[in-house]
Design an enzyme around this catalytic site. Structure first.
Site, mmCIF file in Angstrom:
data_model
loop_
_atom_site.group_PDB
_atom_site.id
_atom_site.type_symbol
_atom_site.label_atom_id
_atom_site.label_comp_id
_atom_site.label_asym_id
_atom_site.label_seq_id
_atom_site.Cartn_x
_atom_site.Cartn_y
_atom_site.Cartn_z
ATOM 1 N N HIS A 1 -6.335 -0.897 4.157
ATOM 2 C CA HIS A 1 -5.843 0.491 4.150
ATOM 3 C C HIS A 1 -6.940 1.337 4.808
ATOM 4 C CE1 HIS A 1 -3.832 3.898 1.604
ATOM 5 N NE2 HIS A 1 -4.475 4.421 2.633
ATOM 6 N N THR B 1 0.852 -1.186 0.000
ATOM 7 C CA THR B 1 0.000 0.000 0.000
ATOM 8 C C THR B 1 0.890 1.239 0.000
ATOM 9 O OG1 THR B 1 -2.013 0.987 0.884
ATOM 10 C CG2 THR B 1 -0.513 0.068 2.494
ATOM 11 N N CYS C 1 -3.545 7.521 7.323
ATOM 12 C CA CYS C 1 -4.159 6.193 7.183
ATOM 13 C C CYS C 1 -3.304 5.130 7.861
ATOM 14 C CB CYS C 1 -4.313 5.834 5.718
ATOM 15 S SG CYS C 1 -5.531 6.822 4.835
#
Lengths: 162, 213
Positions: free
Chosen positions: A46, A23, A29
C-alpha cells in the site's frame, strides 16, 4: 480455506496461496500486487508516496514506490518465486480533491505515485499486466490467489476485476 | 524542522486554544447561515500516526462527504470539513429550506446538492481560518473549495500524504459542530468535523506566535 490479509497504509505483505490480500480505501495511494502463478506466491504493498529521497529514516519500506517495489520483489524471491515469472497489477492514484486554478502539488500526489510505481516496475523488468489508476474516486482492492484477479470496488460504480 | 514527537502538553494546549477560537467563529457563521443553534465541542489537538488516521476518525470504509480548502500565506495550512454522508445531506436540506422555504424541490440533482454543501463547508472553514489568522496576526488567502464524497480512508489519504512527506505523525486539530433541531419537531442532530492541518513549517510559526516555542 483462504486466509485473508489486510494490508494497512504503507504496509507490505507477501503470502503463499491460497490467500486473499485486501487494502481499504485507496485515495492517492497505490495498491500494488506482484505475483508468480507457478510458485503460487503474491505480495501486496500500500504505497503512499512516490519517492523516499530526502527521508532520513525509513520506518516503513512499503510507504514509498521506490522502496516498496524492490522489497516486494525480494520478499517474493525469498519465498521461492522467480523474477522472470513475476507479473504486476496496480490500482489507485486518484486525486480526491481538485481546486480549480490553484497549483497544488500535494493534491496530485496520486499521479506521481502511478508514474513512479510504473517506472520502478519497468526498471525491475516486471511486466505490468493490468492497471486501474487516476480519476477522483477512492478504491478498495482485493487480490485473490485463486483467480489471480484484482477486484476493485469504487463508490457508486460497483465492482470490477482486472 | 519541528519534530512532532517532541511536542509537549503546553504546546498542544496552545494549539487546542487556536482550534477553540477558530471553531467559535465558524459556529457563529454557520448559525447565521442556517438560522439555528449550533453547539460545539472542546477542540482536540492530537498527534496521530499517519498510518492509523482513518481508525482515529471512524470506519475506513464508511462513506463521508468532505470539503477541502487550502490557505496560502505566512501560515500555510489545509482544512477539511468532514461529515457522514447522511449528515451532509441533512445540512444541505437545512440550507435549501432557507432558500425555498418548505417547498424544497425533491428532485434536485446531485451537483446542486454538492454545490450547496461546498458553500456551507467554505463558510465554516473560512470563518475558522479568519479567526486563526487574526489571532496570530498573519495575512492569508484561501483557495476555492473542493468537494468529495467517498470512503473515509480515501479522503484521509490526502492528509496522510501531506504529513507523510515529513515523517510518520500528523498533527490534527479536530473539533465537532452540531446543528440542533431547526424546528421543534425535528430532533436529529447534524454533526461535522473540522480538521485543520498546519503545514509543518507553519507549525513553527504558530508556536512562536503563541509564545510556546
Amino acid at each position: 480455506m483462504e486466509n485473508t490479509y489486510h494490508v494497512g497504509m504503507a504496509d507490505l505483505v507477501v503470502v503463499s496461496a491460497p490467500a486473499v490480500l485486501i487494502t481499504l480505501g485507496l485515495g492517492s495511494c497505490i495498491g500494488l500486487v506482484i505475483f508468480d502463478t507457478t510458485a503460487k506466491i503474491a505480495g501486496m504493498a500500500h504505497i503512499m508516496l512516490p519517492d523516499s529521497r530526502g527521508t532520513k529514516i525509513i520506518e516503513k519500506v512499503g510507504k514509498f514506490a521506490d522502496t516498496a517495489v524492490p522489497t516486494v520483489i525480494d520478499e517474493l524471491i525469498k519465498k521461492g518465486a522467480s523474477k522472470n515469472r513475476m507479473k504486476a497489477k496496480i490500482a489507485g492514484g486518484a486525486q480526491m480533491f481538485a481546486l480549480p486554478g490553484v497549483a497544488t502539488d500535494f493534491l496530485s500526489v496520486g499521479v506521481r505515485n502511478v508514474k513512479e510505481t510504473t517506472s520502478m516496475l519497468q526498471k525491475s523488468g516486471i511486466s505490468l499486466v493490468a492497471s486501474d489508476t487516476g480519476g477522483n474516486k477512492g478504491r478498495t482492492v482485493e487480490f485473490s490467489t485463486t483467480t489471480w484477479m484484482l477486484a476493485i470496488k469504487t463508490l457508486g460504480k460497483g465492482k470490477t476485476e482486472i | 524542522m519541528l519534530d512532532l514527537s517532541s511536542f509537549n502538553n503546553l504546546q498542544l494546549d496552545a494549539i487546542r486554544e487556536v482550534g477553540n477560537i477558530g471553531t467559535g467563529n465558524a459556529a457563529t457563521a454557520l448559525s447565521k447561515l442556517l438560522a439555528c443553534m449550533i453547539d460545539m465541542d472542546v477542540p482536540r489537538a492530537d498527534l496521530v500516526s499517519i498510518y492509523s488516521l482513518s481508525e482515529y476518525y471512524g470506519d475506513p470504509d464508511s462513506v463521508v462527504a468532505a470539503v477541502f480548502v487550502r490557505s496560502f500565506g505566512e501560515f500555510g495550512c489545509s482544512l477539511i470539513f468532514i461529515q457522514e454522508e447522511e449528515d451532509a445531506d441533512l445540512m444541505v436540506n437545512l440550507l435549501l429550506k432557507q432558500q425555498f422555504g418548505d417547498s424544497v424541490p425533491t428532485d434536485l440533482d446531485p451537483e446542486m446538492k454538492d454545490s450547496a454543501l461546498t458553500e456551507v463547508g467554505n463558510i465554516i472553514l473560512s470563518s475558522f481560518l479568519n479567526a486563526v489568522n487574526m489571532l496570530i496576526g498573519t495575512q492569508h488567502q484561501i483557495s476555492v473549495p473542493g468537494v468529495a464524497r467517498d470512503m473515509l480512508a480515501s479522503i484521509l489519504d490526502v492528509v496522510a500524504s501531506i504529513f507523510g512527506q515529513m515523517g510518520d505523525m500528523a498533527l490534527v486539530i479536530n473539533t465537532q459542530l452540531r446543528v440542533g433541531a431547526s424546528s421543534q419537531n425535528e430532533e436529529r442532530v447534524i454533526s461535522g468535523n473540522i480538521v485543520m492541518l498546519p503545514d509543518p513549517d507553519a507549525l513553527e510559526l504558530l508556536l512562536r506566535k503563541l509564545q510556546v516555542l
